[in-house]
Design a protein around this motif. Structure first.
Motif, PDB file in Angstrom:
ATOM      1  N   THR A  44      36.828  43.109  46.121  1.00 20.95           N
ATOM      2  CA  THR A  44      36.920  43.876  44.746  1.00 20.95           C
ATOM      3  C   THR A  44      36.650  42.840  44.058  1.00 20.95           C
ATOM      4  OG1 THR A  44      38.788  45.805  45.778  1.00 20.95           O
ATOM      5  CG2 THR A  44      38.490  44.833  43.701  1.00 20.95           C
ATOM      6  N   VAL A  45      35.641  43.073  43.381  1.00 18.97           N
ATOM      7  CA  VAL A  45      35.523  42.043  42.300  1.00 18.97           C
ATOM      8  C   VAL A  45      36.349  41.794  41.055  1.00 18.97           C
ATOM      9  CG1 VAL A  45      33.705  40.747  40.968  1.00 18.97           C
ATOM     10  CG2 VAL A  45      33.218  41.905  43.252  1.00 18.97           C
ATOM     11  N   LEU A  46      37.099  41.010  41.169  1.00 19.56           N
ATOM     12  CA  LEU A  46      38.434  41.132  39.741  1.00 19.56           C
ATOM     13  C   LEU A  46      37.927  39.930  38.723  1.00 19.56           C
ATOM     14  CD1 LEU A  46      40.094  40.967  42.338  1.00 19.56           C
ATOM     15  CD2 LEU A  46      41.615  41.889  40.055  1.00 19.56           C
ATOM     16  N   PRO A 106      39.790  33.146  43.916  1.00 19.89           N
ATOM     17  CA  PRO A 106      39.654  32.973  43.398  1.00 19.89           C
ATOM     18  C   PRO A 106      38.214  32.379  42.902  1.00 19.89           C
ATOM     19  CG  PRO A 106      40.807  31.310  43.955  1.00 19.89           C
ATOM     20  CD  PRO A 106      40.871  31.691  44.366  1.00 19.89           C
ATOM     21  N   LEU A 107      36.914  33.017  42.173  1.00 12.00           N
ATOM     22  CA  LEU A 107      35.800  32.681  42.058  1.00 12.00           C
ATOM     23  C   LEU A 107      35.556  31.902  40.414  1.00 12.00           C
ATOM     24  CD1 LEU A 107      34.485  35.897  42.691  1.00 12.00           C
ATOM     25  CD2 LEU A 107      34.941  34.306  43.782  1.00 12.00           C
ATOM     26  N   ILE A 160      36.702  32.500  36.696  1.00  9.47           N
ATOM     27  CA  ILE A 160      36.122  33.495  36.096  1.00  9.47           C
ATOM     28  C   ILE A 160      36.352  34.426  36.493  1.00  9.47           C
ATOM     29  CG2 ILE A 160      34.540  32.107  34.771  1.00  9.47           C
ATOM     30  CD1 ILE A 160      32.394  33.349  37.245  1.00  9.47           C
ATOM     31  N   GLY A 161      36.625  34.765  37.942  1.00 10.70           N
ATOM     32  CA  GLY A 161      37.022  35.619  38.369  1.00 10.70           C
ATOM     33  C   GLY A 161      37.899  35.845  39.804  1.00 10.70           C
ATOM     34  N   ALA A 162      37.515  37.023  41.059  1.00 12.78           N
ATOM     35  CA  ALA A 162      37.970  36.808  41.502  1.00 12.78           C
ATOM     36  C   ALA A 162      37.593  37.803  42.797  1.00 12.78           C
ATOM     37  CB  ALA A 162      40.130  36.903  42.104  1.00 12.78           C
ATOM     38  N   LEU A 163      38.133  37.321  44.178  1.00 11.14           N
ATOM     39  CA  LEU A 163      37.405  38.060  44.858  1.00 11.14           C
ATOM     40  C   LEU A 163      38.661  38.637  46.092  1.00 11.14           C
ATOM     41  CD1 LEU A 163      34.884  39.187  47.064  1.00 11.14           C
ATOM     42  CD2 LEU A 163      35.016  37.395  47.527  1.00 11.14           C
ATOM     43  N   LEU A 164      38.593  39.878  46.492  1.00 11.15           N
ATOM     44  CA  LEU A 164      39.608  40.211  47.442  1.00 11.15           C
ATOM     45  C   LEU A 164      39.592  40.810  48.792  1.00 11.15           C
ATOM     46  CD1 LEU A 164      42.539  41.765  45.771  1.00 11.15           C
ATOM     47  CD2 LEU A 164      42.526  43.050  47.417  1.00 11.15           C
ATOM     48  N   ILE A 165      39.694  40.473  49.730  1.00 17.05           N
ATOM     49  CA  ILE A 165      38.871  40.994  51.188  1.00 17.05           C
ATOM     50  C   ILE A 165      39.687  41.936  51.573  1.00 17.05           C
ATOM     51  CG2 ILE A 165      36.966  40.067  50.849  1.00 17.05           C
ATOM     52  CD1 ILE A 165      38.481  38.297  53.642  1.00 17.05           C
ATOM     53  N   GLU A 166      40.458  42.929  51.868  1.00 15.78           N
ATOM     54  CA  GLU A 166      40.943  43.361  53.091  1.00 15.78           C
ATOM     55  C   GLU A 166      40.800  44.176  53.594  1.00 15.78           C
ATOM     56  OE1 GLU A 166      43.088  46.193  50.167  1.00 15.78           O
ATOM     57  OE2 GLU A 166      41.633  46.099  49.171  1.00 15.78           O
ATOM     58  N   GLN A 167      41.285  43.982  55.288  1.00 18.61           N
ATOM     59  CA  GLN A 167      40.583  44.645  56.245  1.00 18.61           C
ATOM     60  C   GLN A 167      42.459  45.365  56.517  1.00 18.61           C
ATOM     61  OE1 GLN A 167      38.192  42.940  58.004  1.00 18.61           O
ATOM     62  NE2 GLN A 167      38.542  44.801  59.530  1.00 18.61           N
ATOM     63  N   LEU A 168      42.062  46.792  56.889  1.00 16.85           N
ATOM     64  CA  LEU A 168      43.347  48.451  57.370  1.00 16.85           C
ATOM     65  C   LEU A 168      42.938  47.859  58.198  1.00 16.85           C
ATOM     66  CD1 LEU A 168      41.126  50.430  55.374  1.00 16.85           C
ATOM     67  CD2 LEU A 168      42.425  49.014  54.262  1.00 16.85           C
ATOM     68  N   ALA A 183      32.275  33.710  48.320  1.00 20.67           N
ATOM     69  CA  ALA A 183      32.965  33.525  47.400  1.00 20.67           C
ATOM     70  C   ALA A 183      31.798  32.359  46.465  1.00 20.67           C
ATOM     71  CB  ALA A 183      34.154  33.247  47.756  1.00 20.67           C
ATOM     72  N   GLN A 184      31.900  32.176  47.154  1.00 15.26           N
ATOM     73  CA  GLN A 184      30.551  30.515  46.406  1.00 15.26           C
ATOM     74  C   GLN A 184      29.540  31.317  45.453  1.00 15.26           C
ATOM     75  OE1 GLN A 184      29.630  27.608  49.442  1.00 15.26           O
ATOM     76  NE2 GLN A 184      29.114  25.893  47.928  1.00 15.26           N
TER      77      GLN A 184
END
Length: 193
Positions: A18-20, A95-96, A113-121, A138-139
């Protein structure tokens, strides 16, 4: 820039990315891998935004791997709410920040400026090296987002794009066609008058 982050979802080895982006004071979900459209009013989207807002305030990335031992107290409540909704076994908020050419001393005080959210179910095994791969993604994603945001902040961007389109019409190789078309239009207007 979003496709850069989502193509690398496979590289990271996560189930969902997810990108925020920062909109005002809050982080807003812009894109979720596997979805064409994000419903901003959805409960899961609001919970993710609250978690990322709380995480960004700490200034550190969040890595949840099934245990709450290392989670700061101000993040526990939003993290529980997200985990109840998503049932993720591993969750990370990275955080980005805009890359800078200055010394590393200013790196910690830059505004995200944003954030990368990663999920593993649940039920999926987390592979080794996920953290390093996620940091690399992320970089690169932060650099792409920073350039895209910089591009969209250009003063009078639509006007400059329109003028750039005119350049193609008035180029030396297209000029005879353009003059011919203008003469035909002028002749048609003259006949009609």
């Amino acid at each position: 820039p979003y496709t850069t982050l989502f193509r690398s979802r496979r590289l990271i080895g996560c189930d969902r990315a997810t990108v925020l982006l920062k909109r005002g004071r809050r982080m807003r979900v812009e894109a979720v891998s596997g979805l064409d459209h994000v419903d901003a009013r959805a409960n899961q989207v609001r919970l993710l935004e609250a978690l990322v807002d709380a995480t960004i305030k700490t200034g550190e990335p969040l890595w949840y791997r099934g245990e709450m031992n290392d989670v700061p107290p101000q993040i526990e409540e939003p993290l529980h709410a997200v985990l109840d909704e998503t049932h993720a076994s591993t969750l990370a908020v990275i955080p980005l920040t805009e890359p800078e050419n200055e010394d590393a001393a200013n790196r910690d005080c830059r505004e995200p400026i944003g954030a990368l959210l990663i999920e593993q179910l649940q039920g999926a095994a987390t592979s080794a090296g996920v953290e390093q791969r996620a940091q690399a993604v992320a970089q690169h994603g932060a650099a792409a987002l920073a350039k895209a945001l910089e591009h969209h902040r250009i003063f009078l961007l639509p006007l400059w794009q329109w003028l750039g389109g005119l350049r193609v019409v008035l180029a030396a190789r297209n000029l005879p066609k353009t003059i011919s078309a203008l003469m035909i239009i002028a002749a048609a207007v003259g006949v009609l008058a």
